[in-house]
Design an enzyme around this catalytic site. Structure first.
Site, PDB file in Angstrom:
ATOM      1  N   GLY A 174     107.585 -26.202 -44.743  1.00  0.00           N
ATOM      2  CA  GLY A 174     107.649 -24.812 -44.515  1.00  0.00           C
ATOM      3  C   GLY A 174     108.225 -23.474 -44.891  1.00  0.00           C
TER       4      GLY A 174
ATOM      5  N   SER B 276     101.771 -29.651 -40.890  1.00  0.00           N
ATOM      6  CA  SER B 276     100.926 -28.640 -40.105  1.00  0.00           C
ATOM      7  C   SER B 276     101.699 -27.392 -39.868  1.00  0.00           C
ATOM      8  CB  SER B 276     101.669 -29.992 -38.882  1.00  0.00           C
ATOM      9  OG  SER B 276     103.218 -29.577 -38.642  1.00  0.00           O
TER      10      SER B 276
ATOM     11  N   PHE C 140     114.666 -29.313 -40.753  1.00  0.00           N
ATOM     12  CA  PHE C 140     114.011 -28.348 -40.461  1.00  0.00           C
ATOM     13  C   PHE C 140     112.072 -28.804 -40.022  1.00  0.00           C
ATOM     14  CE2 PHE C 140     115.988 -27.329 -44.374  1.00  0.00           C
ATOM     15  CZ  PHE C 140     116.831 -27.030 -44.009  1.00  0.00           C
TER      16      PHE C 140
ATOM     17  N   SER D 136     118.607 -21.985 -32.789  1.00  0.00           N
ATOM     18  CA  SER D 136     118.439 -20.730 -32.812  1.00  0.00           C
ATOM     19  C   SER D 136     119.318 -19.880 -32.266  1.00  0.00           C
ATOM     20  CB  SER D 136     116.453 -20.585 -32.766  1.00  0.00           C
ATOM     21  OG  SER D 136     116.049 -19.478 -32.281  1.00  0.00           O
TER      22      SER D 136
ATOM     23  N   TYR E 216     109.955 -23.596 -25.891  1.00  0.00           N
ATOM     24  CA  TYR E 216     110.210 -23.528 -28.185  1.00  0.00           C
ATOM     25  C   TYR E 216     111.711 -23.831 -28.027  1.00  0.00           C
ATOM     26  CZ  TYR E 216     112.264 -22.060 -31.528  1.00  0.00           C
ATOM     27  OH  TYR E 216     113.084 -21.733 -32.784  1.00  0.00           O
TER      28      TYR E 216
ATOM     29  N   LYS F 294     115.096 -25.729 -28.441  1.00  0.00           N
ATOM     30  CA  LYS F 294     116.747 -26.467 -29.514  1.00  0.00           C
ATOM     31  C   LYS F 294     117.389 -26.697 -28.727  1.00  0.00           C
ATOM     32  CE  LYS F 294     114.266 -24.806 -33.399  1.00  0.00           C
ATOM     33  NZ  LYS F 294     113.892 -25.603 -33.815  1.00  0.00           N
TER      34      LYS F 294
ATOM     35  N   TYR G 284     120.085 -20.415 -35.890  1.00  0.00           N
ATOM     36  CA  TYR G 284     119.426 -18.467 -36.688  1.00  0.00           C
ATOM     37  C   TYR G 284     119.305 -17.518 -35.900  1.00  0.00           C
ATOM     38  CZ  TYR G 284     117.780 -23.212 -39.545  1.00  0.00           C
ATOM     39  OH  TYR G 284     117.289 -24.302 -40.177  1.00  0.00           O
TER      40      TYR G 284
ATOM     41  N   ASN H 188     117.229 -13.882 -36.963  1.00  0.00           N
ATOM     42  CA  ASN H 188     116.185 -13.178 -37.153  1.00  0.00           C
ATOM     43  C   ASN H 188     115.793 -14.079 -38.488  1.00  0.00           C
ATOM     44  OD1 ASN H 188     116.283 -12.915 -34.034  1.00  0.00           O
ATOM     45  ND2 ASN H 188     114.161 -11.816 -34.209  1.00  0.00           N
TER      46      ASN H 188
ATOM     47  N   ASN I  89     103.497 -13.543 -34.380  1.00  0.00           N
ATOM     48  CA  ASN I  89     103.621 -12.906 -33.127  1.00  0.00           C
ATOM     49  C   ASN I  89     104.981 -12.387 -33.833  1.00  0.00           C
ATOM     50  OD1 ASN I  89     102.364 -13.678 -30.635  1.00  0.00           O
ATOM     51  ND2 ASN I  89     102.775 -16.426 -32.694  1.00  0.00           N
TER      52      ASN I  89
ATOM     53  N   ARG J  17     107.868  -6.513 -24.442  1.00  0.00           N
ATOM     54  CA  ARG J  17     106.771  -7.641 -24.153  1.00  0.00           C
ATOM     55  C   ARG J  17     107.661  -8.981 -23.627  1.00  0.00           C
ATOM     56  NH1 ARG J  17     106.595 -10.959 -29.887  1.00  0.00           N
ATOM     57  NH2 ARG J  17     109.342 -10.839 -29.819  1.00  0.00           N
TER      58      ARG J  17
HETATM   59  C1  UD1 Z   1     111.195 -14.739 -31.923  1.00  0.00           C
HETATM   60  C2  UD1 Z   1     111.165 -15.805 -30.576  1.00  0.00           C
HETATM   61  C3  UD1 Z   1     112.688 -16.673 -30.625  1.00  0.00           C
HETATM   62  C4  UD1 Z   1     112.164 -16.789 -31.662  1.00  0.00           C
HETATM   63  C5  UD1 Z   1     112.352 -15.915 -33.064  1.00  0.00           C
HETATM   64  C6  UD1 Z   1     111.791 -16.743 -34.246  1.00  0.00           C
HETATM   65  C7  UD1 Z   1     110.719 -14.742 -28.622  1.00  0.00           C
HETATM   66  C8  UD1 Z   1     110.731 -13.943 -26.726  1.00  0.00           C
HETATM   67  N1  UD1 Z   1     111.176 -14.765 -29.028  1.00  0.00           N
HETATM   68  O1  UD1 Z   1     112.307 -13.424 -31.585  1.00  0.00           O
HETATM   69  O2  UD1 Z   1     112.811 -17.847 -29.473  1.00  0.00           O
HETATM   70  O3  UD1 Z   1     113.635 -17.290 -32.030  1.00  0.00           O
HETATM   71  O4  UD1 Z   1     110.954 -15.335 -32.744  1.00  0.00           O
HETATM   72  O5  UD1 Z   1     112.086 -15.132 -35.405  1.00  0.00           O
HETATM   73  O6  UD1 Z   1     109.738 -14.826 -28.644  1.00  0.00           O
HETATM   74  N2  UD1 Z   1     108.504  -6.606 -31.887  1.00  0.00           N
HETATM   75  C9  UD1 Z   1     107.705  -5.329 -31.574  1.00  0.00           C
HETATM   76  N3  UD1 Z   1     105.956  -5.390 -31.664  1.00  0.00           N
HETATM   77  C10 UD1 Z   1     105.192  -7.101 -32.433  1.00  0.00           C
HETATM   78  C11 UD1 Z   1     106.812  -7.744 -32.495  1.00  0.00           C
HETATM   79  C12 UD1 Z   1     107.752  -7.726 -32.051  1.00  0.00           C
HETATM   80  O7  UD1 Z   1     107.527  -4.223 -31.123  1.00  0.00           O
HETATM   81  O8  UD1 Z   1     104.612  -6.557 -33.045  1.00  0.00           O
HETATM   82  C13 UD1 Z   1     109.338  -6.842 -31.410  1.00  0.00           C
HETATM   83  C14 UD1 Z   1     110.171  -7.303 -30.146  1.00  0.00           C
HETATM   84  O9  UD1 Z   1     110.583  -6.532 -29.414  1.00  0.00           O
HETATM   85  C15 UD1 Z   1     111.641  -6.959 -30.511  1.00  0.00           C
HETATM   86  C16 UD1 Z   1     111.428  -7.977 -32.288  1.00  0.00           C
HETATM   87  O10 UD1 Z   1     110.847  -6.546 -32.255  1.00  0.00           O
HETATM   88  O11 UD1 Z   1     113.295  -6.255 -29.907  1.00  0.00           O
HETATM   89  C17 UD1 Z   1     111.756  -8.626 -32.938  1.00  0.00           C
HETATM   90  O12 UD1 Z   1     111.218  -9.983 -32.360  1.00  0.00           O
HETATM   91  P1  UD1 Z   1     110.178 -11.060 -32.953  1.00  0.00           P
HETATM   92  O13 UD1 Z   1     110.521 -10.768 -34.068  1.00  0.00           O
HETATM   93  O14 UD1 Z   1     109.395 -11.536 -32.057  1.00  0.00           O
HETATM   94  O15 UD1 Z   1     111.850 -11.687 -33.016  1.00  0.00           O
HETATM   95  P2  UD1 Z   1     112.416 -12.370 -31.069  1.00  0.00           P
HETATM   96  O16 UD1 Z   1     111.641 -12.177 -30.615  1.00  0.00           O
HETATM   97  O17 UD1 Z   1     113.285 -11.620 -31.887  1.00  0.00           O
END
Ligand code: UD1
Length: 332
Positions: free
Chosen positions: A10, A34, A80, A124, A149, A153, A177, A179, A198, A293
């Site tokens: 992964g 997977s 992992f 995480s 999720y 953890k 971890y 981000n 996402n 979100r």
């Molecule tokens: C998410 C997870 C967290 C996980 C981590 C793995 C949620 C609520 N949390 O963290 O549990 O450990 O990923 O990396 O999902 N954003 C946008 N537009 C987008 C995508 C994200 O504005 O299309 C913003 C979000 O609002 C946030 C930031 O970017 O402020 C980071 O988002 P993301 O990369 O999804 O990570 P987390 O939400 O911090």
């Protein structure tokens, strides 16, 4: 003696495999593909010029897992193998509890049976839960998690603490971890989310290359310098090196259970990410401001000092490196 990497094909596992091989460690990868591809195995070999054993096994399959321990001399396990899509975990909690929690238990039981007690766990920052503090230190207690999720953890951390309490011959490192973003500089391995991503960085790169139309910035009315969410983005290669350091600690010192934040200690906003990405790559990232979100926090980042002091580890890569390497990977 080999290091076993369940989930080693992964995103984070493959980068850690490369760093371990670069340090002349013997590794064995176990993966069920997977959420990864068989090519990853060859790419790890291509980057490092080194060979290793691979088994296509799911960690819930006790029999197959036992065969791996039977056939090899395993010193430690870095786990992992876990599902990580937050939204999916809300829709299919049983899938997440079964794969992540039951999978970890099966793995730990197998380790116990074969007398292997060194374990590094991919946790995480999500285990800190929803709280007021913006800088997370390991001294804080785990908080209320926002989705299944995150709960998996948190549960596995608790299981590991109970396991160590029951038998202090276990030697455990829990790595939280922040981000993870970026990719190996070769462009051969990187993040490969299934479907529409996402997370922010995989989304940005797909807008930049035209696969997706525009980025939705989830909220610009947070209490942060520019109103958008602030996170601690860490280059996956720095993160991978943190695992090598954690393993070295377990190898060097007496047994214990240790928890470390792996982050840079710096927070960047969504718009910082977009601007840096555009500057470094020369690509436009069209975006619109969208509603917040659900479940997102305004701002958090790591206090990375414990890992610095006890593991002699700190991040080296910049936000520019993270953007460049993410883009380089998608281009290749
Ligand atoms: C998410 C997870 C967290 C996980 C981590 C793995 C949620 C609520 N949390 O963290 O549990 O450990 O990923 O990396 O999902 N954003 C946008 N537009 C987008 C995508 C994200 O504005 O299309 C913003 C979000 O609002 C946030 C930031 O970017 O402020 C980071 O988002 P993301 O990369 O999804 O990570 P987390 O939400 O911090």
């Amino acid at each position: 003696m080999a290091i076993l990497l369940p989930g080693g094909a992964g995103y984070i596992g493959s980068h850690t495999a490369v760093e371990l091989l670069n340090k002349e460690k013997e590794i064995i990868i176990v993966d069920d593909f997977s959420n990864s591809k068989p090519e990853m195995i060859d790419k790890i070999k291509q980057i490092t010029g080194k060979d290793f054993k691979f088994y296509e096994v799911n960690c819930l399959n006790k029999k197959e897992l036992e065969k791996v321990f039977e056939e090899n001399s395993i010193e430690a396990v870095i786990n992992f193998a876990g599902f990580k899509a937050v939204g999916e975990s809300v829709k299919e909690p049983l899938k997440y509890y079964n794969n992540n929690v039951s999978g970890a238990i099966t793995l730990l039981q197998t380790m116990q049976k074969y007398g292997v007690k060194k374990f590094v766990f991919s946790s995480s920052a999500t285990v800190y839960g929803t709280r007021q503090e913006v800088e997370y230190t390991e001294k804080m207690k785990r908080g209320e998690t926002a989705n299944p999720y995150g709960t998996t953890k948190s549960m596995i951390e608790k299981i590991l603490e109970d396991l160590y309490f029951a038998d202090n011959q276990w030697d455990i490192a829990i790595l939280r971890y922040f981000n993870p973003v970026g990719a190996h500089e070769s462009g051969l391995i990187g993040e490969e989310p299934q479907g529409i991503p996402n997370n922010l960085m995989p989304y940005i790169v797909r807008v930049a290359n035209g696969t997706l139309k525009e980025l939705s910035v989830f909220g610009n009315d947070y209490d942060t310098p520019d109103g958008t969410g602030v996170r601690d983005y860490i280059h996956v290669v720095d993160l991978a090196k943190g695992h090598v350091k954690a393993l070295e600690k377990l190898e060097k010192e007496g047994t214990g259970i240790y928890t470390y934040n792996l982050g840079t200690g710096k927070g960047y906003s969504v718009l910082d990410m977009v601007k840096t990405f555009e500057k470094v790559t020369g690509q436009k990232v069209p975006y619109k401001i969208a509603p917040r979100r659900a479940g997102d926090l305004a701002i958090y980042y790591a206090d990375p000092n414990k890992a610095k002091e006890e593991l002699n580890w700190q991040t080296e890569k910049t936000l520019e490196d993270m953007c460049r390497d993410s883009w380089n990977y998608i281009c290749k």
